[in-house]
Write a protein that holds these residues in place. Sequence first.
Motif, PDB file in Angstrom:
ATOM      1  N   ASP A  10       0.831  -1.216   0.000  1.00 43.29           N
ATOM      2  CA  ASP A  10       0.000   0.000   0.000  1.00 43.29           C
ATOM      3  C   ASP A  10       0.861   1.259   0.000  1.00 43.29           C
ATOM      4  O   ASP A  10       0.701   2.137   0.830  1.00 43.29           O
ATOM      5  CB  ASP A  10      -0.912   0.021   1.225  1.00 43.29           C
ATOM      6  CG  ASP A  10      -2.013  -1.006   1.139  1.00 43.29           C
ATOM      7  OD1 ASP A  10      -2.302  -1.470   0.023  1.00 43.29           O
ATOM      8  OD2 ASP A  10      -2.590  -1.338   2.178  1.00 43.29           O
ATOM      9  N   THR A  11       1.747   1.366  -0.955  1.00 41.08           N
ATOM     10  CA  THR A  11       2.602   2.542  -1.038  1.00 41.08           C
ATOM     11  C   THR A  11       2.398   3.219  -2.385  1.00 41.08           C
ATOM     12  O   THR A  11       1.995   2.579  -3.364  1.00 41.08           O
ATOM     13  CB  THR A  11       4.093   2.163  -0.900  1.00 41.08           C
ATOM     14  OG1 THR A  11       4.446   1.323  -2.007  1.00 41.08           O
ATOM     15  CG2 THR A  11       4.354   1.429   0.412  1.00 41.08           C
ATOM     16  N   ALA A  12       2.698   4.497  -2.434  1.00 38.20           N
ATOM     17  CA  ALA A  12       2.615   5.222  -3.705  1.00 38.20           C
ATOM     18  C   ALA A  12       3.601   4.646  -4.710  1.00 38.20           C
ATOM     19  O   ALA A  12       3.343   4.673  -5.925  1.00 38.20           O
ATOM     20  CB  ALA A  12       2.879   6.709  -3.475  1.00 38.20           C
ATOM     21  N   ALA A  15       2.010   2.215  -7.137  1.00 31.02           N
ATOM     22  CA  ALA A  15       1.272   2.839  -8.238  1.00 31.02           C
ATOM     23  C   ALA A  15       2.230   3.405  -9.272  1.00 31.02           C
ATOM     24  O   ALA A  15       1.983   3.315 -10.490  1.00 31.02           O
ATOM     25  CB  ALA A  15       0.350   3.932  -7.699  1.00 31.02           C
ATOM     26  N   MET A  83      -4.293   9.971  -7.026  1.00 35.17           N
ATOM     27  CA  MET A  83      -3.313  10.243  -5.969  1.00 35.17           C
ATOM     28  C   MET A  83      -3.441  11.679  -5.472  1.00 35.17           C
ATOM     29  O   MET A  83      -3.360  11.931  -4.263  1.00 35.17           O
ATOM     30  CB  MET A  83      -1.894   9.950  -6.475  1.00 35.17           C
ATOM     31  CG  MET A  83      -1.646   8.473  -6.723  1.00 35.17           C
ATOM     32  SD  MET A  83      -0.079   8.127  -7.536  1.00 35.17           S
ATOM     33  CE  MET A  83       1.039   8.207  -6.152  1.00 35.17           C
ATOM     34  N   GLN A  89      -4.762   4.596  -1.094  1.00 35.36           N
ATOM     35  CA  GLN A  89      -3.677   4.046  -1.904  1.00 35.36           C
ATOM     36  C   GLN A  89      -3.904   2.589  -2.277  1.00 35.36           C
ATOM     37  O   GLN A  89      -3.560   2.171  -3.380  1.00 35.36           O
ATOM     38  CB  GLN A  89      -2.337   4.204  -1.166  1.00 35.36           C
ATOM     39  CG  GLN A  89      -1.141   4.018  -2.062  1.00 35.36           C
ATOM     40  CD  GLN A  89      -1.045   5.084  -3.150  1.00 35.36           C
ATOM     41  OE1 GLN A  89      -1.114   6.276  -2.867  1.00 35.36           O
ATOM     42  NE2 GLN A  89      -0.908   4.665  -4.391  1.00 35.36           N
ATOM     43  N   SER A  90      -4.506   1.807  -1.404  1.00 34.73           N
ATOM     44  CA  SER A  90      -4.747   0.397  -1.738  1.00 34.73           C
ATOM     45  C   SER A  90      -5.696   0.269  -2.926  1.00 34.73           C
ATOM     46  O   SER A  90      -5.538  -0.629  -3.766  1.00 34.73           O
ATOM     47  CB  SER A  90      -5.292  -0.365  -0.532  1.00 34.73           C
ATOM     48  OG  SER A  90      -6.553   0.166  -0.145  1.00 34.73           O
ATOM     49  N   ILE A  92      -6.074   2.641  -5.347  1.00 32.26           N
ATOM     50  CA  ILE A  92      -5.303   3.097  -6.511  1.00 32.26           C
ATOM     51  C   ILE A  92      -4.408   1.970  -7.012  1.00 32.26           C
ATOM     52  O   ILE A  92      -4.378   1.668  -8.213  1.00 32.26           O
ATOM     53  CB  ILE A  92      -4.454   4.339  -6.167  1.00 32.26           C
ATOM     54  CG1 ILE A  92      -5.345   5.524  -5.824  1.00 32.26           C
ATOM     55  CG2 ILE A  92      -3.507   4.675  -7.325  1.00 32.26           C
ATOM     56  CD1 ILE A  92      -4.591   6.725  -5.265  1.00 32.26           C
ATOM     57  N   ASN A  93      -3.694   1.347  -6.094  1.00 31.44           N
ATOM     58  CA  ASN A  93      -2.760   0.288  -6.476  1.00 31.44           C
ATOM     59  C   ASN A  93      -3.482  -0.900  -7.112  1.00 31.44           C
ATOM     60  O   ASN A  93      -3.019  -1.452  -8.104  1.00 31.44           O
ATOM     61  CB  ASN A  93      -1.945  -0.165  -5.280  1.00 31.44           C
ATOM     62  CG  ASN A  93      -1.024   0.914  -4.768  1.00 31.44           C
ATOM     63  OD1 ASN A  93      -0.863   1.960  -5.389  1.00 31.44           O
ATOM     64  ND2 ASN A  93      -0.427   0.686  -3.617  1.00 31.44           N
TER      65      ASN A  93
END
Length: 141
Positions: A10-12, A15, A83, A89-90, A92-93
């Motif tokens: 769960d990190t930028a 993505a 973003m 974030q989860s 988006i990813n």
Amino acid sequence: MSALFGLIPDTAAAAIWAMVVASLLPLVMALIAKAVGGFKLADNAHPRDFLQRTTGAAARANAAQQNSYETLPVFLAAVLVAMLFFVPQSIINTLAWLYVLIRIGYGMAYIANLSMFRSVLWVLSIICCLMLFYLAIRISI
């Protein structure tokens, strides 16, 4: 909670890596088109002319390359907008990597001449992008 069944953190950065991989997919399709089409060093003087003369799987790989370039800006914008508006974030990813996986399947379906399946995959990949835009809109209201 990690994205895609715990496979994506769960990190930028996850993505961003999805954007990098998606950006490289057209290159992969071009390499496949050239390999299948019998590209030779002499063809490097006019590679676009070579690709325009290809037929069959090589021509379809080239078409997949072109379509990958056409949808890439929508995907990149969707991820960045999501973003920017702090979509979790989860999510988006998950949508970003789902897009990448679908686009890989799309390229394979295109090369294999599975036109209906390819079209379904194209729609699903665009839905991933639209969902990212939609979620950003919902958060900004």
